[in-house]
Motif scaffolding. Structure first.
Motif, PDB file in Angstrom:
ATOM      1  N   MET A 116      28.114  56.101  32.312  1.00 20.82           N
ATOM      2  CA  MET A 116      27.206  56.925  31.525  1.00 20.82           C
ATOM      3  C   MET A 116      26.497  56.120  30.446  1.00 20.82           C
ATOM      4  N   GLY A 117      26.943  54.890  30.264  1.00 20.72           N
ATOM      5  CA  GLY A 117      26.325  54.063  29.232  1.00 20.72           C
ATOM      6  C   GLY A 117      26.636  54.525  27.827  1.00 20.72           C
ATOM      7  N   LEU A 118      27.767  55.194  27.651  1.00 18.66           N
ATOM      8  CA  LEU A 118      28.091  55.782  26.353  1.00 18.66           C
ATOM      9  C   LEU A 118      28.956  54.869  25.489  1.00 18.66           C
ATOM     10  N   THR A 119      29.639  53.917  26.083  1.00 22.03           N
ATOM     11  CA  THR A 119      30.532  53.052  25.326  1.00 22.03           C
ATOM     12  C   THR A 119      29.813  51.755  24.958  1.00 22.03           C
ATOM     13  N   PRO A 120      29.733  51.426  23.661  1.00 21.75           N
ATOM     14  CA  PRO A 120      29.014  50.210  23.273  1.00 21.75           C
ATOM     15  C   PRO A 120      29.736  48.952  23.724  1.00 21.75           C
ATOM     16  N   ASP A 121      28.975  47.905  23.955  1.00 20.79           N
ATOM     17  CA  ASP A 121      29.533  46.604  24.290  1.00 20.79           C
ATOM     18  C   ASP A 121      30.050  45.990  22.992  1.00 20.79           C
ATOM     19  N   TYR A 122      31.362  45.935  22.852  1.00 21.97           N
ATOM     20  CA  TYR A 122      31.945  45.509  21.579  1.00 21.97           C
ATOM     21  C   TYR A 122      31.612  44.060  21.263  1.00 21.97           C
ATOM     22  N   ALA A 123      31.538  43.192  22.280  1.00 25.19           N
ATOM     23  CA  ALA A 123      31.213  41.789  22.042  1.00 25.19           C
ATOM     24  C   ALA A 123      29.817  41.652  21.453  1.00 25.19           C
ATOM     25  N   VAL A 124      28.879  42.439  21.948  1.00 27.03           N
ATOM     26  CA  VAL A 124      27.516  42.414  21.412  1.00 27.03           C
ATOM     27  C   VAL A 124      27.517  42.939  19.984  1.00 27.03           C
ATOM     28  N   TRP A 125      28.262  43.995  19.749  1.00 22.09           N
ATOM     29  CA  TRP A 125      28.369  44.596  18.418  1.00 22.09           C
ATOM     30  C   TRP A 125      28.907  43.581  17.414  1.00 22.09           C
TER      31      TRP A 125
END
Length: 220
Positions: free
Chosen positions: A129-138
């Motif tokens: 769903m694309g709802l979880t952010p990419d933590y590494a990018v964050w």
């Protein structure tokens, strides 16, 4: 020591091509690092970690990991800016929350924060769903805020800087004994300019890159 205006150094600063190797005083280095730790971060997680390289032999090894760039060895200090991928999931979060209690946050507020972070970041990144952010990018984004804060601080204190993104991450981690779960984001060389500075290469016009309210609408 006279500090330069930030508005002035933003316009005058160039990426330093070569440093003279003169020592960087401890009090100046400390001031630069503290500026980095004062940078903003989402939820106040502070995922940045810094490895300060000043030892001659270590700079030589780091240069080899940084594609042979001479300024790695020439700089008075190289701050290797890293991001902790477990900052919101480990004991470091408890340290951050404990500190926040000293500044007036309640245990109830911190518990809600932990629950929110667990919900936001502890599920697999990039779900269907694309709802979880990419933590590494964050994490990378926040490290670069701290990185840039230190760069500008060094410049206002009268020192020259060279941001470096050309390096082999696995080799840098090996040289500096950086553990798993930590990403190397960028290197910041700090010192005094040797020789001529880079000429100004110009910038694109604001109306070419800034839009009003939606992409493509004229801003000015």
């Amino acid at each position: 020591m006279t500090e330069h205006l930030l508005s002035e150094v933003i316009l005058s600063r160039r990426a330093t091509p070569s440093f003279d190797g003169s020592p960087l005083p401890d009090d100046i280095l400390s001031k630069i690092l503290k500026a980095g730790t004062a940078a903003p971060s989402g939820y106040n997680i502070q995922p940045w970690r810094f490895v300060v390289v000043r030892d001659k032999e270590q700079k030589h090894r780091l240069r080899e990991a940084a594609m042979g760039q001479p300024k790695v060895e020439e700089a008075s200090a190289v701050i290797v800016c890293c991001g902790d991928l477990n900052a919101a999931r480990s004991d470091s979060l408890d340290v951050v929350l404990a500190e926040s209690e000293k500044h007036g946050f309640s245990k109830e507020q911190n518990q809600k924060m932990k629950e929110l972070l667990n919900k936001t970041f502890n599920s697999p990144a990039g779900n269907a769903m694309g709802l979880t952010p990419d933590y590494a990018v964050w994490v990378n984004r926040h490290v670069m805020i701290a990185f840039t804060t230190m760069m500008w601080t060094a410049e206002t204190l009268g020192y020259d800087t060279a941001p470096m993104e050309g390096f082999f991450e696995d080799k840098v981690k090996s040289v500096l004994n950086i553990p798993e779960g930590i990403r190397v984001v960028a290197l910041l060389g700090i010192g005094k300019l040797k020789g001529a500075d880079k000429p100004y290469a110009g910038r694109r016009k604001l109306q070419d890159i800034c839009f009003a309210d939606k992409w493509g609408s004229d801003f000015m």
